[in-house]
Enzyme design. Structure first.
Site, short mmCIF file in Angstrom:
data_model
loop_
_atom_site.label_atom_id
_atom_site.label_comp_id
_atom_site.label_asym_id
_atom_site.label_seq_id
_atom_site.Cartn_x
_atom_site.Cartn_y
_atom_site.Cartn_z
N ARG A 98 34.54 48.57 -1.14
CA ARG A 98 33.45 47.68 -0.74
C ARG A 98 33.85 46.73 0.38
O ARG A 98 33.41 45.57 0.41
CB ARG A 98 32.93 46.87 -1.95
N ARG B 130 28.76 42.06 0.88
CA ARG B 130 28.17 40.72 0.79
C ARG B 130 29.12 39.54 0.95
O ARG B 130 28.68 38.42 1.11
CB ARG B 130 27.41 40.60 -0.55
N ARG C 137 21.89 42.51 6.90
CA ARG C 137 21.17 42.87 5.67
C ARG C 137 19.80 42.17 5.65
O ARG C 137 18.79 42.78 5.30
CB ARG C 137 22.03 42.46 4.48
N TYR D 35 22.87 56.22 -14.17
CA TYR D 35 21.82 55.45 -13.47
C TYR D 35 20.46 56.15 -13.60
O TYR D 35 19.43 55.50 -13.77
CB TYR D 35 22.17 55.26 -11.98
N ASP E 132 25.31 54.42 -0.18
CA ASP E 132 25.37 54.13 -1.61
C ASP E 132 25.41 55.43 -2.39
O ASP E 132 24.90 56.45 -1.92
CB ASP E 132 24.20 53.27 -2.07
O1 1CP Z 1 32.29 49.33 1.88
C1 1CP Z 1 32.09 50.23 1.06
O2 1CP Z 1 32.83 50.42 0.07
C2 1CP Z 1 30.94 51.20 1.32
C3 1CP Z 1 29.71 50.91 0.72
C4 1CP Z 1 29.35 51.16 -0.75
C5 1CP Z 1 29.90 52.02 -1.72
C6 1CP Z 1 31.17 52.87 -1.63
C7 1CP Z 1 28.21 50.56 -1.31
C8 1CP Z 1 27.35 49.59 -0.64
N1 1CP Z 1 28.04 51.08 -2.57
C9 1CP Z 1 29.07 51.95 -2.87
C10 1CP Z 1 29.26 52.75 -4.08
C11 1CP Z 1 28.56 52.37 -5.34
N2 1CP Z 1 27.25 51.96 -5.50
C12 1CP Z 1 29.13 52.48 -6.63
C13 1CP Z 1 30.50 53.00 -6.92
C14 1CP Z 1 31.56 52.04 -6.57
C15 1CP Z 1 31.79 50.91 -7.49
O3 1CP Z 1 31.97 51.14 -8.69
O4 1CP Z 1 31.83 49.77 -6.99
C16 1CP Z 1 28.16 52.07 -7.57
C17 1CP Z 1 28.31 52.02 -9.07
C18 1CP Z 1 26.98 51.76 -6.84
C19 1CP Z 1 25.67 51.35 -7.41
C20 1CP Z 1 25.20 50.08 -6.83
N3 1CP Z 1 24.71 49.96 -5.57
C21 1CP Z 1 25.26 48.80 -7.39
C22 1CP Z 1 25.87 48.45 -8.73
C23 1CP Z 1 24.90 48.31 -9.81
C24 1CP Z 1 25.63 48.14 -11.13
O5 1CP Z 1 25.39 48.96 -12.00
O6 1CP Z 1 26.42 47.21 -11.27
C25 1CP Z 1 24.74 47.90 -6.46
C26 1CP Z 1 24.53 46.42 -6.62
C27 1CP Z 1 24.42 48.66 -5.29
C28 1CP Z 1 23.90 48.16 -3.99
C29 1CP Z 1 24.93 48.05 -2.95
N4 1CP Z 1 25.62 49.14 -2.44
C30 1CP Z 1 26.49 48.73 -1.46
C31 1CP Z 1 26.31 47.29 -1.32
C32 1CP Z 1 27.05 46.43 -0.32
C33 1CP Z 1 25.34 46.90 -2.26
C34 1CP Z 1 24.82 45.49 -2.43
C35 1CP Z 1 23.37 45.40 -2.15
C36 1CP Z 1 22.94 44.48 -1.05
O7 1CP Z 1 23.64 44.18 -0.09
O8 1CP Z 1 21.78 44.06 -1.15
#
Ligand code: 1CP
Length: 354
Positions: A28, A32, A41, A155, A78
């Site tokens: 990540r 954020r 964003r 999910y 994502d």
């Molecule tokens: O920089 C990076 O790593 C690339 C971007 C990336 C990756 C690899 C994002 C951006 N998401 C992911 C993978 C991801 N998404 C995972 C697997 C990795 C991990 O375990 O951290 C999972 C479970 C998700 C699902 C997801 N997408 C969630 C989690 C929900 C939960 O169950 O807790 C969330 C909040 C997102 C949205 C998201 N994806 C990425 C970002 C920066 C965000 C935040 C949203 C935003 O900016 O509004």
């Protein structure tokens, strides 16, 4: 697009080849905690718009590389783009995480889910991959990724995030054949998706099994590991005359390290609950290891971060096959300067371990 790679330290470490320092990238790393991410964003309006506009996804991918001496870029996207194009229509409710406009409410909904043509429906991801490769110009490699079938399944079946995973677990115990049908469809879709990312220019692949750790050992083998193995054996392992290493990151799956090392992957991502010394003793020379600093260390001051980086490097010891990373994603409350301190400490301390 150049196929030359000026910094191949990460690829070499993932293949357990000699390097002169430990490579570092951060799960990540775009996100954020960076004010420049929050700005784009907001301008993009929605998270999905950010992912679906290759120019914006490319810009956000590059942001952390402008600040920090990272050894890789990771595509900004994502894991939930796959359920989105299977017809579930993903959206993010502010502060509430992922949701689907067409949730699954019955077994017949599961039967009706298609195997999507990801080359067509996720063409925007492939465009972002090509654009990032052009922008990187061979500076560092690009990591492509996907969620694991089991993690995507949770999910889809829960309709979003979950604390208990009750619906997904009920389904695997009570209707295993139906669960397997969906998991197999997801595994084939993920394989197509990752191979397309490789053909578009991804030079390393990471598969996230964020929720593998909620399963008992027997269910993990049957409902997650089996499909991880199927994906790894279906991946294109070489492109542009170079090996494309595969990393499996399964959170809270440390009891399964030996089995994960036998999937045919090149490296395992490990969370912070196990010492790298113990993980190495258990997997031996089969795979490289990636990790595993507790992300919460980044909330402490730079001196503390330096000390903890040294602990992590010492725990792995003087050997080949270590990639420095956190044990899970960086959290939004981290100060960017603290990540800078971590990366500087890895550059400063790690040559002594090679
Ligand atoms: O920089 C990076 O790593 C690339 C971007 C990336 C990756 C690899 C994002 C951006 N998401 C992911 C993978 C991801 N998404 C995972 C697997 C990795 C991990 O375990 O951290 C999972 C479970 C998700 C699902 C997801 N997408 C969630 C989690 C929900 C939960 O169950 O807790 C969330 C909040 C997102 C949205 C998201 N994806 C990425 C970002 C920066 C965000 C935040 C949203 C935003 O900016 O509004």
């Amino acid at each position: 697009m150049t196929t030359e790679l000026k910094n191949d330290t990460l690829i070499r470490a993932l293949l357990r080849q000699p390097v002169d320092r430990t490579p570092v990238w951060i799960m990540r790393q775009a996100g954020r905690y960076l004010p420049e991410y929050l700005k784009i964003r907001t301008e993009a309006g929605s998270f999905m718009n950010l992912c679906q506009t290759p120019e914006l996804a490319c810009e956000v991918t590059m942001q952390p590389l402008r600040r920090f001496k990272l050894d890789a870029a990771i595509l900004f996207s994502d894991i939930l783009t796959i359920p989105d194009v299977m017809g579930m229509n993903l959206y993010f409710e502010e502060g509430k995480g992922p949701k689907f406009a067409n949730p699954i409410t019955s077994s017949s909904d599961i039967h009706k889910l298609p195997r999507p043509d990801v080359g067509e429906s996720l063409a925007y991801v492939m465009d972002a991959v090509s654009m990032v490769r052009r922008e990187l110009d061979g500076k560092v490699p690009l990591i492509g990724f996907s969620g694991s079938p089991w993690t995507l399944f949770t999910y889809m079946i829960e309709g979003g995030s979950s604390k208990t995973f009750s619906k997904s677990k009920k389904l695997i115990y009570q209707e295993p054949a139906l669960a397997h049908m969906l998991l197999a469809k997801l595994a084939d879709t993920v394989t197509d998706y990752l191979n397309l990312q490789i053909e578009s220019g991804a030079q390393i692949i990471q598969i996230f099994d964020t929720w593998g750790g909620v399963l008992c050992a027997r269910a993990f083998k049957e409902f997650s590991l089996r499909y991880l193995t199927r994906i790894v054996s279906g991946l294109k392992r070489e492109n542009e005359g170079r090996r494309v290493p595969t990393i499996l990151f399964c959170k809270a799956c440390n009891t399964q390290l030996e089995a994960l090392a036998d999937t045919g992957c090149d490296a395992l991502g490990v969370d912070w609950t196990i010492s790298l010394r113990e993980a190495r003793e258990r997997v031996g020379s089969r795979v490289a290891l990636q990790g595993n600093l507790d992300p919460a260390v980044l909330l402490a001051d730079p001196e503390t971060i330096h000390r903890e980086v040294n602990h992590t490097l010492t725990s792995f010891g003087k050997a080949q096959g270590h990639v420095f990373n956190l044990g899970h994603g960086i959290t939004p409350d981290v100060k960017p300067e603290h990540l800078g301190a971590l990366i500087n400490s890895v550059w400063e301390l790690s040559p002594a371990f090679h």
